[in-house]
Design a protein around this motif. Structure first.
Motif, short mmCIF file in Angstrom:
data_model
loop_
_atom_site.label_atom_id
_atom_site.label_comp_id
_atom_site.label_asym_id
_atom_site.label_seq_id
_atom_site.Cartn_x
_atom_site.Cartn_y
_atom_site.Cartn_z
N GLY A 90 0.68 -1.20 -0.08
CA GLY A 90 0.01 -0.07 0.08
C GLY A 90 0.81 1.18 0.00
O GLY A 90 0.49 2.31 -0.60
N TYR A 91 1.95 1.14 0.88
CA TYR A 91 2.76 2.16 0.79
C TYR A 91 3.52 2.58 -0.39
O TYR A 91 3.52 3.72 -1.11
CB TYR A 91 3.89 2.28 1.99
N ARG A 92 3.86 1.49 -1.17
CA ARG A 92 4.61 1.66 -2.48
C ARG A 92 3.70 2.34 -3.32
O ARG A 92 3.92 2.90 -4.38
CB ARG A 92 4.95 0.43 -2.96
N LEU A 93 2.18 1.76 -3.53
CA LEU A 93 1.29 2.36 -4.35
C LEU A 93 1.06 3.88 -4.13
O LEU A 93 0.65 4.70 -4.93
CB LEU A 93 0.00 1.54 -4.25
N LEU A 94 0.98 4.18 -2.65
CA LEU A 94 1.03 5.57 -2.41
C LEU A 94 2.07 6.35 -2.88
O LEU A 94 1.88 7.63 -3.68
CB LEU A 94 0.77 5.77 -0.94
N GLY A 95 3.34 5.93 -2.71
CA GLY A 95 4.45 6.75 -3.09
C GLY A 95 4.64 6.86 -4.81
O GLY A 95 4.73 7.87 -5.21
N VAL A 97 4.86 13.64 0.76
CA VAL A 97 3.90 12.19 0.74
C VAL A 97 4.77 11.12 0.05
O VAL A 97 4.65 10.09 0.38
CB VAL A 97 2.72 12.63 0.00
N GLU A 98 5.37 11.79 -1.29
CA GLU A 98 5.93 10.35 -1.84
C GLU A 98 7.18 10.09 -1.18
O GLU A 98 7.43 8.78 -0.85
CB GLU A 98 6.60 10.96 -3.05
N ASP A 99 7.96 10.88 -0.50
CA ASP A 99 9.20 10.52 0.13
C ASP A 99 8.82 9.59 1.69
O ASP A 99 9.23 8.37 1.83
CB ASP A 99 9.87 11.89 0.93
N TRP A 100 7.55 10.03 2.22
CA TRP A 100 7.05 9.45 3.50
C TRP A 100 6.82 7.76 3.03
O TRP A 100 6.85 6.92 3.73
CB TRP A 100 6.00 10.11 3.95
N ALA A 101 5.92 7.76 1.86
CA ALA A 101 5.50 6.39 1.45
C ALA A 101 6.56 5.50 1.06
O ALA A 101 6.26 4.27 1.41
CB ALA A 101 4.28 6.68 0.37
N ARG A 102 7.38 5.99 0.40
CA ARG A 102 8.58 5.32 -0.20
C ARG A 102 9.53 4.63 1.03
O ARG A 102 9.60 3.51 0.99
CB ARG A 102 9.46 5.94 -0.99
N VAL A 103 9.68 5.49 1.81
CA VAL A 103 10.36 5.11 3.15
C VAL A 103 9.67 4.00 3.76
O VAL A 103 10.13 2.98 4.32
CB VAL A 103 10.85 6.17 4.15
N ARG A 104 8.18 4.19 4.15
CA ARG A 104 7.48 3.10 4.77
C ARG A 104 7.47 1.76 3.99
O ARG A 104 7.34 1.01 4.56
CB ARG A 104 6.19 3.72 5.20
N ALA A 105 7.55 1.97 2.53
CA ALA A 105 7.70 0.74 1.92
C ALA A 105 8.92 0.02 1.75
O ALA A 105 9.08 -0.94 1.12
CB ALA A 105 7.15 1.34 0.42
N GLN A 143 11.72 1.33 0.41
CA GLN A 143 12.38 1.98 -0.51
C GLN A 143 13.41 3.23 -0.07
O GLN A 143 13.15 3.73 0.92
CB GLN A 143 11.51 2.50 -1.76
N ALA A 144 13.94 3.43 -0.99
CA ALA A 144 14.96 4.86 -0.63
C ALA A 144 13.96 6.00 -1.05
O ALA A 144 13.25 5.98 -1.91
CB ALA A 144 16.19 4.88 -1.70
N GLY A 145 13.99 6.77 -0.04
CA GLY A 145 13.15 8.01 -0.07
C GLY A 145 13.69 8.92 -1.03
O GLY A 145 14.74 8.80 -1.69
N LEU A 146 13.08 9.97 -1.19
CA LEU A 146 13.72 11.15 -2.16
C LEU A 146 15.01 11.74 -1.51
O LEU A 146 14.87 11.96 -0.25
CB LEU A 146 12.55 12.08 -2.49
N PRO A 147 15.69 12.64 -2.34
CA PRO A 147 17.05 12.99 -1.82
C PRO A 147 16.34 14.50 -1.28
O PRO A 147 15.60 14.55 -1.45
CB PRO A 147 17.70 13.37 -2.96
#
Length: 143
Positions: free
Chosen positions: A2-7, A60-68, A70-74
């Motif tokens: 779900g977090y990946r989809l949100l990202g 939102v993207e950074d938060w979701a990617r970290v929770r999934a 994945q590497a967050g945004l720089p």
């Protein structure tokens, strides 16, 4: 998952936002009422660029990617990660920003020219009648 989809959704929405900022003024050529929403979006994008506001979609993207997992945004954000150095060379960031500003200005100028032509046509018809395309046909049908 779900977090990946949100990202991914935040990333796609961000790209859509940038496309609307760049080309949304062209929609006002067909639908003049859309000029004001585009002006608000363009002003917000300008403030993000000039003032340095953070874009909520980036968070939102950074938060979701970290929770999934994945590497967050720089720290530099969405533009630096996805566009600068990928779509255009890093040393041409200002050129890209000016190109977007020119596209917005040109679309608004075109919308203004088309609006002036519409007003002139209304005046030539006597200044009365409907203001939207197709309304004349609707009025004729209703008689």
């Amino acid at each position: 998952m779900g977090y990946r989809l949100l990202g991914e959704a935040a990333m796609l929405l961000h790209f859509a936002f940038l496309a609307y900022v760049t080309l949304g003024g062209l929609l006002a050529w067909r639908w003049p009422a859309l000029l004001w929403p585009h002006a608000l979006v363009a002003a917000y994008a300008l403030a993000i660029t000039l003032v340095g506001w953070d874009c909520p979609l980036t968070h939102v993207e950074d938060w979701a990617r970290v929770r999934a997992g994945q590497a967050g945004l720089p720290p530099e954000g969405f533009i630096e990660h996805y566009l600068t150095g990928v779509i255009y060379p890093a040393e041409h960031l200002l050129t890209a920003q000016l190109a977007v500003a020119a596209a917005v200005a040109a679309s608004w100028a075109g919308a203004a020219v088309l609006a002036a032509r519409r007003r002139a046509r209304r005046r030539a018809r006597g200044g009365t009648g409907p203001r939207w395309p197709g309304a004349v046909k609707e009025r004729r049908r209703s008689r």
